[in-house]
Design an enzyme around this catalytic site. Structure first.
Site, PDB file in Angstrom:
ATOM      1  N   HIS A 127      19.222   1.009  -2.866  1.00 34.29           N
ATOM      2  CA  HIS A 127      17.809   1.301  -2.643  1.00 34.29           C
ATOM      3  C   HIS A 127      17.058   0.059  -2.165  1.00 34.29           C
ATOM      4  CE1 HIS A 127      13.877   3.196  -3.297  1.00 34.29           C
ATOM      5  NE2 HIS A 127      13.501   2.030  -3.794  1.00 34.29           N
ATOM      6  N   GLU A 172     -11.305   3.180  22.265  1.00 31.92           N
ATOM      7  CA  GLU A 172     -10.634   2.328  21.296  1.00 31.92           C
ATOM      8  C   GLU A 172      -9.202   2.006  21.735  1.00 31.92           C
ATOM      9  OE1 GLU A 172      -9.696   2.497  16.631  1.00 31.92           O
ATOM     10  OE2 GLU A 172     -11.143   3.944  17.385  1.00 31.92           O
ATOM     11  N   MET A 173      -8.507   3.067  22.188  1.00 32.49           N
ATOM     12  CA  MET A 173      -7.110   2.880  22.537  1.00 32.49           C
ATOM     13  C   MET A 173      -6.962   1.933  23.717  1.00 32.49           C
ATOM     14  SD  MET A 173      -4.297   5.831  22.870  1.00 32.49           S
ATOM     15  CE  MET A 173      -5.036   7.181  22.023  1.00 32.49           C
ATOM     16  N   CYS A 174      -7.880   2.081  24.675  1.00 30.32           N
ATOM     17  CA  CYS A 174      -7.860   1.212  25.849  1.00 30.32           C
ATOM     18  C   CYS A 174      -8.079  -0.237  25.461  1.00 30.32           C
ATOM     19  CB  CYS A 174      -8.972   1.613  26.808  1.00 30.32           C
ATOM     20  SG  CYS A 174      -8.396   2.587  28.169  1.00 30.32           S
ATOM     21  N   CYS A 208       0.824  -1.204   0.000  1.00 27.83           N
ATOM     22  CA  CYS A 208       0.000   0.000   0.000  1.00 27.83           C
ATOM     23  C   CYS A 208       0.862   1.260   0.000  1.00 27.83           C
ATOM     24  CB  CYS A 208      -0.983  -0.004   1.163  1.00 27.83           C
ATOM     25  SG  CYS A 208      -0.233  -0.365   2.734  1.00 27.83           S
ATOM     26  N   ASN A 209       2.124   1.121   0.365  1.00 27.58           N
ATOM     27  CA  ASN A 209       2.975   2.305   0.398  1.00 27.58           C
ATOM     28  C   ASN A 209       3.952   2.412  -0.761  1.00 27.58           C
ATOM     29  OD1 ASN A 209       2.054   3.714   2.571  1.00 27.58           O
ATOM     30  ND2 ASN A 209       3.249   2.526   4.036  1.00 27.58           N
ATOM     31  N   ARG A 210       4.096   1.335  -1.532  1.00 25.42           N
ATOM     32  CA  ARG A 210       5.032   1.429  -2.642  1.00 25.42           C
ATOM     33  C   ARG A 210       4.733   0.394  -3.717  1.00 25.42           C
ATOM     34  NH1 ARG A 210      10.021   2.033  -1.088  1.00 25.42           N
ATOM     35  NH2 ARG A 210       9.455   2.380   1.082  1.00 25.42           N
ATOM     36  N   ALA A 216     -14.792   2.768  28.313  1.00 32.57           N
ATOM     37  CA  ALA A 216     -14.452   2.126  27.051  1.00 32.57           C
ATOM     38  C   ALA A 216     -13.803   3.158  26.154  1.00 32.57           C
ATOM     39  CB  ALA A 216     -15.714   1.578  26.394  1.00 32.57           C
TER      40      ALA A 216
END
Lengths: 278, 433
Positions: free
Chosen positions: B99, B192-194, B50-52, B190
Site C-alpha cells: 500500500h 480563465e483557461m486561456c 488533502c486527499n489522505r 479573456a
C-alpha cells in the site's frame, strides 16, 4: 577471405544490435539504449571501413564494383551520415530508421554473390572512387531526408486528425523533423551534383565523352532535377512541412530506381557486369 | 516486525470527514509523540494531505496496533470511533508495504501519476525524523518507498503526459515547434483557461505575448500581467502573421477568424506552422482552417480528447508500475525477515563455523607430523575461540531484542558480517535516495 567475412559479420551484427537498441529504446522509452546504439554503430562503421581496406588491397582497386559491395557501401555511407547528423541534432529517433535500413542493406548485400570484379583498364582512374563516394554519400543523405519525411507525415497526420497513438510520444516535433529533412537535402544535393560531375569527367577519360545518355545517367539527371526543384521550392517559394516531406519521399523513390532499378531492369554501362574485364 | 497502515483517502472518505482528521503541518509534534506512546507501536509517522490521512507504524503485534491506531485517530480528533471506522482501512505485513509503495508512487492518487504525493510523504517523513519517531525499519522503508517512486517515474511513462487541458496545449505546441523560446503567443479575448495556458507558455519560455480584447483596457491589463503588448481588437488580424500560437476564447457568436483569412496569413508567414487553440464555445475559428497545411487547430473537445487519451495511457503505465512494486514488496519483506533474532544468530554462527573450518584445513594440511590427539586439541581450541567470541554478542543481541531498538542491532550485525538472508538476495544496502 577469413578476415573479410569476419569483418562483414561484425559489421552486420553491430547494425543488428544498434537496430535493436534504437527500436527497443524508442518503444520501451529507455533513452539510455539509443545512447549505446550510437557507439555500436561506430564500431560497425569502423569494422566496415577495415573491411573496405582489406578488399581494396586484395582487389587492387576501389571495392565498389558488385551489387554486394555497393549495398554494403551504401549502408556505410548511411550510418556515417546518420552519426554526423546525430552530433548536430541529437535525434536518436532517426537511428530507429537508419540502423534497420543499414541492416537491411547488409542483409541484401550478403544475399548477393560476393564476386571481386576486376575493373577493366580503361575504367581505372582516381575519379572512380571520387565518383562513387560522392554519389553514395548523396544517396545516403537523401535516404535520411526520406526517413525524416516519413516521420514528418506520420506526426503531422496525428496532429491534424487529433488521434494519437503510441508513436506520437516518440517522434520529435514537426519543426525538428522538417529541419532534418532540409539539412539532409542541402547536404545531399551538392554531393549528388559532385557525383554526377565527377562521373562525367571520368566518362570523358574512359570513353572520350562526358555524357552518353546511358539509362543510369538519364535517371540520375531526372532525380537531380527533382531534388533541385525541391531545394528551389524550399529556398524561394517557402515550401516546407508536409509538401516538402511528400516531395522528398517521391524524389527518393526516383533515386531508388536510379540506384537499383536501372541496374536490375534497364542495363547500360553502369551495370556491374559491364565493369568487368571482357 | 510488521509494517502497519491505518488511514483513509479520497477513495473511502468524503471531504467532510477528511478535513476533520487532517493534521495541520505546523502541529505535528503532539500527534507524533502520542502515536509513539501507544503500547504496541515502536515506530510511527503521519502522512496528512488533502486527499489522505495515513498513519504508518511498526509493531510486533499488528492486531493490537491497528486497534490502538484507530482509537488514537478518533480520540485525537474527538470523533466517535464508530463513525470514523466506517471510512478507515488498515493494512499490515506485505499488504501494508504494498500500500505505501503504491501511494508514494502515485498509483493510489486521484489523478494517477501526479507528482505532489511523493513530496508530501517526504515532508511527513521529515517531521517524523525531526521528532525522532522513526527507527531502523521505517527509515529503511521510507527510503525504499522514495527510491521505488523514483524508479517508477523513470522506468514507466506514468507522469510523462499532460492531464489538464492547458498543459495539453503546451504539450501539443512542443510537438509542433522545435522550441518555444522565440515564439509569439496571442491571446484573443479573456478566459480563465486561456490565461492559464498562456501562463504555461510563458513559463516554457515563450518570448512575446500579444493580447487583444474588445475592451481595450482589459487587453492592456492582461498584457501587463504577461509583460506583453495590447493589440486593438479591430486590427488584431493584421498582427496574425507574427503569431505562432493563438489562444482564442471570445464570447463572439460567430467565427472571428475565417479559413480564408488564415490562408492569407499562412502565405505571409511563408507557411511556417501556426498552432491555434480555440477554447471558445461557440467556436471562434472556422474549423475548416485545420485543413490548411500550416494550421494546427484545436478546439476544447480536441484538447479534452488529448487529456482523456493521456489518462488512459497513464493507466496503462500504472500496470507496469504495479509489477515493479510487486517485486519491491518481496525484496523489502526479505530484508524485514532478516531482522529476526534466531535466524540472525544461526547465520552468524554458521559463518564463523565456515571460517573456522576453512582455516583449520589450511593449517592442518601443512602440519603432517601431528598425531590424531594433537589435531583434535587444535580443533577443540579453534572451536572454543569461536564460541567465546560469539558468546557475548549473542547474549547482548538476545537482551536488546526485548527492546524496541533490537532491530537496529540485528541490522548492524547483518551488515557488519555481511550475513546472507536465507533463500533470498540481500541487496537492500544500495537503495538510498
Amino acid at each position: 577471405m577469413g578476415s573479410l567475412s569476419l569483418l562483414f559479420a561484425v559489421t552486420t551484427l553491430s547494425y543488428l544490435a544498434a537496430s535493436l537498441l534504437y527500436l527497443v529504446g524508442m518503444i520501451g522509452r529507455r533513452p539510455q539504449l539509443p545512447q549505446a546504439g550510437r557507439w555500436v554503430l561506430l564500431i560497425g562503421i569502423i569494422s566496415q571501413a577495415s573491411c573496405f581496406a582489406v578488399r581494396h588491397s586484395s582487389a587492387g582497386g576501389t571495392p565498389v564494383t558488385s551489387l554486394h559491395e555497393s549495398l554494403a557501401f551504401f549502408a556505410w555511407c548511411l550510418i556515417l551520415l546518420f552519426l554526423l547528423l546525430d552530433l548536430r541534432f541529437k535525434l536518436s529517433v532517426m537511428g530507429a530508421f537508419a540502423a534497420p535500413m543499414a541492416l537491411l542493406l547488409m542483409i541484401g548485400s550478403a544475399l548477393c554473390p560476393d564476386v571481386v570484379v576486376q575493373l577493366s583498364p580503361v575504367l581505372k582512374s582516381w575519379l572512380f572512387p571520387v565518383h562513387i563516394t560522392f554519389a553514395f554519400l548523396g544517396n545516403a543523405a537523401f535516404a535520411l531526408s526520406f526517413g525524416a519525411g516519413v516521420m514528418y507525415l506520420i506526426q503531422n497526420r496525428m496532429l491534424k486528425s487529433k488521434r494519437f497513438t503510441g508513436i506520437y510520444q516518440l517522434l520529435p516535433s514537426l519543426d525538428s523533423l522538417d529541419k532534418v529533412n532540409y539539412t539532409c537535402l542541402s547536404v545531399g544535393f551538392p554531393l549528388m551534383t559532385l557525383g554526377i560531375i565527377s562521373g562525367a569527367f571520368w566518362a570523358n577519360i574512359a570513353w572520350g565523352t562526358y555524357w552518353s545518355w546511358d539509362p543510369k545517367e538519364t535517371w540520375a539527371l531526372l532525380t537531380w532535377f527533382l531534388y533541385a526543384a525541391l531545394l528551389h521550392g524550399r529556398l524561394t517559394i517557402g515550401w516546407r512541412g508536409r509538401k516538402a516531406a511528400i516531395f522528398s519521399i517521391i524524389a527518393f523513390m526516383f533515386l531508388l530506381f536510379t540506384f537499383l532499378g536501372v541496374n536490375l531492369l534497364l542495363g547500360g554501362y553502369h551495370t556491374f557486369e559491364s565493369f568487368a574485364v571482357i | 516486525m510488521n509494517i502497519i497502515v491505518v488511514g483513509l483517502s479520497h477513495k473511502t472518505a468524503p471531504v467532510e470527514i477528511r478535513e476533520k482528521v487532517a493534521f495541520p503541518p505546523t502541529e505535528m509534534e503532539a500527534p507524533l509523540m502520542k502515536m509513539l506512546a501507544l503500547p504496541a507501536i515502536s515506530e510511527g509517522m503521519i502522512v496528512s494531505t488533502c486527499n489522505r490521512v495515513e498513519l504508518y507504524a511498526v509493531s510486533r503485534q499488528p492486531e493490537a496496533a491497528i486497534l490502538e491506531l484507530k482509537s488514537f485517530l478518533a480520540d485525537f480528533h474527538a470523533l466517535p470511533e464508530a463513525v470514523l471506522n466506517e471510512h478507515l482501512y488498515d493494512r499490515s505485513g506485505d499488504d501494508a508495504i504494498h500500500h505505501v509503495l503504491r501511494v508514494a508512487s502515485s498509483l493510489d492518487s486521484m489523478v494517477i501519476g501526479e507528482p505532489q504525493i511523493l513530496g508530501q510523504i517526504k515532508t511527513a517523513y521529515g517531521y517524523a525524523c525531526e521528532f525522532k519517531t522513526t527507527g531502523t525499519i521505517l527509515n529503511r522503508f521510507m527510503h525504499k518507498a522514495f527510491s521505488v517512486a523514483k524508479r517508477i517515474r523513470t522506468e514507466t511513462a506514468i507522469a510523462s503526459s499532460a492531464v489538464s487541458v492547458s498543459f495539453a496545449a503546451v504539450e501539443l505546441a512542443r510537438k509542433i515547434f522545435d522550441s518555444l523560446e522565440n515564439k509569439t503567443v496571442m491571446l484573443v479575448g479573456a478566459g480563465e483557461m486561456c490565461e492559464l495556458a498562456a501562463k504555461h507558455f510563458v513559463n516554457q519560455g515563450v518570448s512575446k505575448v500579444l493580447v487583444t480584447n474588445r475592451t481595450f483596457s482589459r487587453a492592456e491589463k492582461l498584457a501587463a500581467e504577461f509583460n506583453g503588448t495590447a493589440v486593438n481588437f479591430d486590427n488584431f488580424r493584421e498582427q496574425l502573421h507574427r503569431v505562432d500560437i493563438l489562444l482564442s476564447s471570445t464570447g463572439a457568436p460567430d467565427y472571428i477568424l475565417s479559413a480564408g483569412k488564415l490562408k492569407e496569413v499562412c502565405k505571409m508567414r511563408r507557411f511556417k506552422p501556426m498552432f491555434l487553440i480555440d477554447i471558445a464555445v461557440p467556436r471562434d475559428i472556422d474549423p475548416a482552417a485545420n485543413k490548411l497545411d500550416c494550421v494546427y487547430l484545436y478546439d476544447v473537445d480536441d484538447l479534452q480528447g488529448v487529456v482523456q487519451a493521456n489518462l488512459k495511457e497513464r493507466h496503462k503505465e500504472a500496470e507496469k508500475a504495479e509489477l515493479i512494486i510487486k517485486g519491491e514488496v518481496a525484496q523489502f519483506r526479505n530484508w524485514l525477515d532478516t531482522l529476526q533474532i534466531k535466524p540472525t544468530i544461526v547465520a552468524l554462527r554458521r559463518q564463523m563455523e565456515q571460517i573456522r573450518q576453512v582455516e583449520m584445513e589450511r593449517t592442518l594440511a601443512n602440519l603432517n607430523h601431528l598425531n590424531d590427539k594433537e589435531r583434535k586439541a587444535i580443533e577443540a581450541m579453534s572451536a572454543a575461540i569461536v564460541n567465546k567470541i560469539l558468546h557475548q554478542p549473542t547474549q547482548k543481541l538476545k537482551q536488546v531484542n526485548q527492546n524496541d531498538d533490537g532491530t537496529l542491532y540485528l541490522d548492524a550485525v547483518r551488515t557488519l558480517f555481511d550475513l546472507p538472508a536465507q533463500d533470498v538476495t540481500h541487496s537492500d544496502a544500495t537503495d538510498s535516495e
